[in-house]
Motif scaffolding. Structure first.
Motif, PDB file in Angstrom:
ATOM      1  N   PRO A   1      51.905 -47.701  32.961  1.00 52.25           N
ATOM      2  CA  PRO A   1      51.666 -48.896  32.892  1.00 52.25           C
ATOM      3  C   PRO A   1      50.661 -49.629  33.949  1.00 52.25           C
ATOM      4  CG  PRO A   1      53.816 -48.941  33.329  1.00 52.25           C
ATOM      5  CD  PRO A   1      53.666 -47.618  33.381  1.00 52.25           C
ATOM      6  N   GLY A   2      50.736 -48.997  35.181  1.00 46.87           N
ATOM      7  CA  GLY A   2      49.772 -49.384  36.113  1.00 46.87           C
ATOM      8  C   GLY A   2      48.399 -48.971  35.794  1.00 46.87           C
ATOM      9  N   ARG A   3      48.086 -48.147  34.858  1.00 47.21           N
ATOM     10  CA  ARG A   3      46.721 -47.825  34.440  1.00 47.21           C
ATOM     11  C   ARG A   3      45.924 -49.232  33.605  1.00 47.21           C
ATOM     12  NH1 ARG A   3      47.414 -41.538  32.481  1.00 47.21           N
ATOM     13  NH2 ARG A   3      47.756 -40.798  34.575  1.00 47.21           N
TER      14      ARG A   3
ATOM     15  N   PHE B   1      39.580 -49.669  21.799  1.00 45.83           N
ATOM     16  CA  PHE B   1      40.597 -50.082  22.789  1.00 45.83           C
ATOM     17  C   PHE B   1      42.092 -49.502  22.840  1.00 45.83           C
ATOM     18  CE2 PHE B   1      43.508 -53.574  24.525  1.00 45.83           C
ATOM     19  CZ  PHE B   1      42.985 -53.250  25.790  1.00 45.83           C
ATOM     20  N   PHE B   2      42.653 -49.539  21.456  1.00 47.48           N
ATOM     21  CA  PHE B   2      43.964 -48.856  21.264  1.00 47.48           C
ATOM     22  C   PHE B   2      43.774 -47.365  21.366  1.00 47.48           C
ATOM     23  CE2 PHE B   2      44.719 -52.975  19.133  1.00 47.48           C
ATOM     24  CZ  PHE B   2      46.033 -53.146  19.385  1.00 47.48           C
ATOM     25  N   ILE B   3      42.599 -46.698  21.166  1.00 44.94           N
ATOM     26  CA  ILE B   3      42.716 -45.271  21.490  1.00 44.94           C
ATOM     27  C   ILE B   3      42.552 -45.198  22.784  1.00 44.94           C
ATOM     28  CG2 ILE B   3      41.150 -43.130  21.213  1.00 44.94           C
ATOM     29  CD1 ILE B   3      40.104 -44.389  18.560  1.00 44.94           C
ATOM     30  N   THR B   4      41.948 -45.931  23.518  1.00 47.22           N
ATOM     31  CA  THR B   4      41.836 -45.941  25.031  1.00 47.22           C
ATOM     32  C   THR B   4      43.167 -46.052  25.677  1.00 47.22           C
ATOM     33  OG1 THR B   4      39.483 -47.044  25.178  1.00 47.22           O
ATOM     34  CG2 THR B   4      40.990 -46.741  27.142  1.00 47.22           C
ATOM     35  N   LEU B   5      44.029 -47.109  25.127  1.00 46.73           N
ATOM     36  CA  LEU B   5      45.324 -47.124  25.502  1.00 46.73           C
ATOM     37  C   LEU B   5      46.066 -45.906  25.543  1.00 46.73           C
ATOM     38  CD1 LEU B   5      46.207 -50.813  24.251  1.00 46.73           C
ATOM     39  CD2 LEU B   5      45.557 -50.070  26.745  1.00 46.73           C
ATOM     40  N   THR B   6      45.850 -45.484  24.338  1.00 47.95           N
ATOM     41  CA  THR B   6      46.519 -44.097  24.019  1.00 47.95           C
ATOM     42  C   THR B   6      46.485 -43.082  24.991  1.00 47.95           C
ATOM     43  OG1 THR B   6      46.937 -44.832  21.525  1.00 47.95           O
ATOM     44  CG2 THR B   6      47.277 -42.336  22.175  1.00 47.95           C
TER      45      THR B   6
ATOM     46  N   THR C   1      33.931 -59.155  24.820  1.00 53.58           N
ATOM     47  CA  THR C   1      33.420 -58.713  26.290  1.00 53.58           C
ATOM     48  C   THR C   1      34.663 -57.955  27.131  1.00 53.58           C
ATOM     49  OG1 THR C   1      31.812 -60.387  26.270  1.00 53.58           O
ATOM     50  CG2 THR C   1      32.488 -59.683  28.350  1.00 53.58           C
ATOM     51  N   THR C   2      35.910 -58.589  27.050  1.00 51.83           N
ATOM     52  CA  THR C   2      37.044 -58.049  27.881  1.00 51.83           C
ATOM     53  C   THR C   2      37.379 -56.966  27.453  1.00 51.83           C
ATOM     54  OG1 THR C   2      37.409 -60.393  28.250  1.00 51.83           O
ATOM     55  CG2 THR C   2      39.285 -58.871  28.872  1.00 51.83           C
ATOM     56  N   ILE C   3      37.634 -56.613  26.203  1.00 53.36           N
ATOM     57  CA  ILE C   3      37.883 -55.463  25.551  1.00 53.36           C
ATOM     58  C   ILE C   3      37.103 -54.402  26.059  1.00 53.36           C
ATOM     59  CG2 ILE C   3      38.125 -54.288  23.192  1.00 53.36           C
ATOM     60  CD1 ILE C   3      39.405 -56.657  22.191  1.00 53.36           C
ATOM     61  N   LEU C   4      35.687 -54.670  25.702  1.00 48.97           N
ATOM     62  CA  LEU C   4      34.736 -53.614  26.140  1.00 48.97           C
ATOM     63  C   LEU C   4      34.740 -53.064  27.707  1.00 48.97           C
ATOM     64  CD1 LEU C   4      31.774 -54.677  23.973  1.00 48.97           C
ATOM     65  CD2 LEU C   4      32.348 -52.147  24.346  1.00 48.97           C
ATOM     66  N   ILE C   5      34.822 -54.392  28.518  1.00 47.73           N
ATOM     67  CA  ILE C   5      34.886 -53.811  29.987  1.00 47.73           C
ATOM     68  C   ILE C   5      36.339 -53.180  30.291  1.00 47.73           C
ATOM     69  CG2 ILE C   5      34.711 -54.691  32.304  1.00 47.73           C
ATOM     70  CD1 ILE C   5      33.105 -56.890  31.212  1.00 47.73           C
ATOM     71  N   TRP C   6      37.097 -53.613  29.839  1.00 44.49           N
ATOM     72  CA  TRP C   6      38.641 -53.087  30.134  1.00 44.49           C
ATOM     73  C   TRP C   6      38.856 -51.602  29.633  1.00 44.49           C
ATOM     74  CZ3 TRP C   6      43.795 -55.906  28.430  1.00 44.49           C
ATOM     75  CH2 TRP C   6      44.644 -55.497  29.312  1.00 44.49           C
ATOM     76  N   SER C   7      38.040 -51.391  28.407  1.00 47.51           N
ATOM     77  CA  SER C   7      37.967 -50.241  27.698  1.00 47.51           C
ATOM     78  C   SER C   7      37.355 -48.965  28.785  1.00 47.51           C
ATOM     79  CB  SER C   7      37.326 -49.830  26.699  1.00 47.51           C
ATOM     80  OG  SER C   7      38.521 -50.635  25.413  1.00 47.51           O
ATOM     81  N   ILE C   8      36.122 -49.468  29.124  1.00 43.50           N
ATOM     82  CA  ILE C   8      34.990 -48.847  29.888  1.00 43.50           C
ATOM     83  C   ILE C   8      35.934 -48.305  31.134  1.00 43.50           C
ATOM     84  CG2 ILE C   8      32.967 -48.928  31.442  1.00 43.50           C
ATOM     85  CD1 ILE C   8      31.795 -50.478  28.891  1.00 43.50           C
ATOM     86  N   PHE C   9      36.329 -49.229  31.789  1.00 42.95           N
ATOM     87  CA  PHE C   9      36.940 -49.141  33.206  1.00 42.95           C
ATOM     88  C   PHE C   9      38.081 -47.941  33.057  1.00 42.95           C
ATOM     89  CE2 PHE C   9      34.336 -52.110  34.901  1.00 42.95           C
ATOM     90  CZ  PHE C   9      34.488 -52.042  36.363  1.00 42.95           C
ATOM     91  N   MET C  10      39.159 -48.227  31.971  1.00 44.45           N
ATOM     92  CA  MET C  10      40.103 -47.403  31.795  1.00 44.45           C
ATOM     93  C   MET C  10      39.609 -45.782  31.422  1.00 44.45           C
ATOM     94  SD  MET C  10      43.237 -49.189  30.217  1.00 44.45           S
ATOM     95  CE  MET C  10      42.569 -49.784  28.706  1.00 44.45           C
TER      96      MET C  10
END
Length: 436
Positions: free
Chosen positions: A89-91, A76-81, A126-135
């Protein structure tokens, strides 16, 4: 062959990655996420003890695996990076409203959860996974995401075959499991259970049959044949029965015109109402049929237990992730008896969501992951038909799979992850170029 195929798919090479480091990082995060999804169960139960594991019952106390949890947090943090959220921030607002509401209800259910600590860990994962996938999908794009997933599936298929032939004690089930006495001899490869392997083979077939771009015929049909044979040897009945209908629906979509979307919606609504009415009217007969030893491995003994609990807790349920595998306080010990209490899932994703987050939560989940994406496919005038064929086939497979297996909104289960990927891909599917 894998190297040549990767080159033909034009996946980002080191030069491209250096030119767009955020893209290379996003692709790396996607591969890492898929790796944890496929191999994650090993971090929980270990290869040596997999034979005694019942699908979904990895931890009776709900403690989970710290390694797996930290791995997904790292992704998730790699995804944010990769998404450069500090600059953009809109992403962070990658999730559609319907999915945000569904996950929000899951979080709200912590207020009444039987075990709020276990529920929080599970809903966070669950939230981290779905959020990561969409981003990640929004960063990588439609075609490159499909290419990356195809390569990951090809490597997994090769590893599964290698496990079967090089280490049969690992790649082939040697003992039976609770509720599945015919498990011995079923192929699973490197997967923790044959139903996981079967589902992944079915998804591989869909992704290679409906490949977005032209692919070498030998590669396509070679992978399809290998995946189909492994699916057959896995003995995964649900995946076997769903693969051909999913392919057929995808093929029909290539002829579909969105001008008739209202006809399609009306037809699907009528079919759903008819099926639901039939199930309610003939419930006792269905339960008796499914209770036979040769019919869906005793699910008829599991589902009445879930219905009984839901009828007493129809609005709120037990709280997300707070029904199975939470220790002695689990409601299953009050409503179930015998081998049913030793399971880790209800073998029906819709019933499992009913008992966990109640009727409002199930409605939100189905709308977010099935109805909303399906309506977008049916009403789109711009999506490439072949791309839509793949996506609608994956939707049907996930919807049908949850009739006999529980994966809906269930953390990192394979079908749930690919359902989230499908919903995310629908959001970035590109319109056809001029002249196509």
């Amino acid at each position: 062959m894998i190297g040549q195929y990767a080159e033909s798919l034009r996946v980002a090479d080191p030069i491209q990655a250096s030119a767009k480091p955020h893209l290379g990082l996003a692709v790396f995060a996607l591969y890492t996420l898929l790796g944890f999804v496929i191999l994650g169960p090993f971090t929980t139960v270990g290869a040596a003890s997999m034979e005694g594991v019942t699908l979904g019952s990895v931890s009776e106390s709900g403690s989970g695996s710290l390694m797996r949890q930290l791995g997904y947090i790292g992704v998730f943090f790699i995804t944010l990076t990769a998404a450069r959220v500090l600059q953009h921030p809109g992403r962070l607002l990658a999730l559609p409203l319907s999915l945000t509401l569904a996950l929000g209800w899951c979080w709200l259910s912590l207020l009444w959860a039987v075990n709020s600590g276990v529920s929080m860990r599970r809903v966070l994962l669950t939230t981290i996974l779905i959020w990561s996938i969409f981003m990640l999908v929004q960063q990588i794009g439609f075609k490159k995401t499909i290419y990356a997933v195809q390569i990951a599936l090809l490597l997994t298929l090769a590893a599964n075959y290698a496990a079967v032939f090089a280490s049969p004690s690992l790649g082939i089930h040697q003992t039976a499991q609770i509720g599945d006495p015919d498990l011995v001899g079923s192929w699973r490869g490197i997967m923790v259970q044959k139903n996981h392997a079967g589902a992944l083979c079915a998804i591989t077939i869909l992704l290679y049959y409906f490949a977005p771009d032209k692919m070498n015929s030998a590669v396509r049909w070679g992978v399809l044949a290998l995946a189909a044979y492994f699916l057959y040897r896995s003995g995964s009945k649900t995946s076997l029965r769903l693969t051909v209908p999913s392919l057929a629906l995808g093929w029909l979509y290539t002829f579909y015109s969105p001008r008739y979307w209202y006809v399609a919606v009306a037809g699907l609504t009528g079919i759903t109402v008819a099926l639901t009415s039939s199930i309610v009217a003939y419930w006792d007969n269905l339960v008796a049929t499914f209770s036979r030893p040769d019919a869906l491995t005793g699910r008829g003994q599991i589902w009445p237990v879930l219905i009984a609990y839901w009828s007493d807790n129809w609005l709120l349920g037990s709280g997300y992730g707070s029904f199975w595998n939470i220790g002695p306080e689990s409601p299953i010990y009050q409503y179930g008896t015998g081998w049913v209490v030793r399971l880790g899932q209800g073998h029906n994703g819709y019933l499992d969501m009913l008992v966990q987050i109640g009727l409002p939560g199930l409605v939100l989940a189905v709308c977010a992951l099935f109805i909303s994406p399906l309506l977008r496919l049916l009403t789109s005038y711009t999506i490439i038909r072949r791309d839509g064929a793949l996506l609608i086939a994956l939707l049907l497979f996930a919807a049908g799979h949850n009739m006999t297996e529980s994966t809906l909104l269930d953390r990192d289960t394979i079908v749930q992850v690919f359902l989230a990927l499908t919903a995310a891909l629908i959001g970035v599917a590109q319109p056809p170029s001029r002249g196509s």
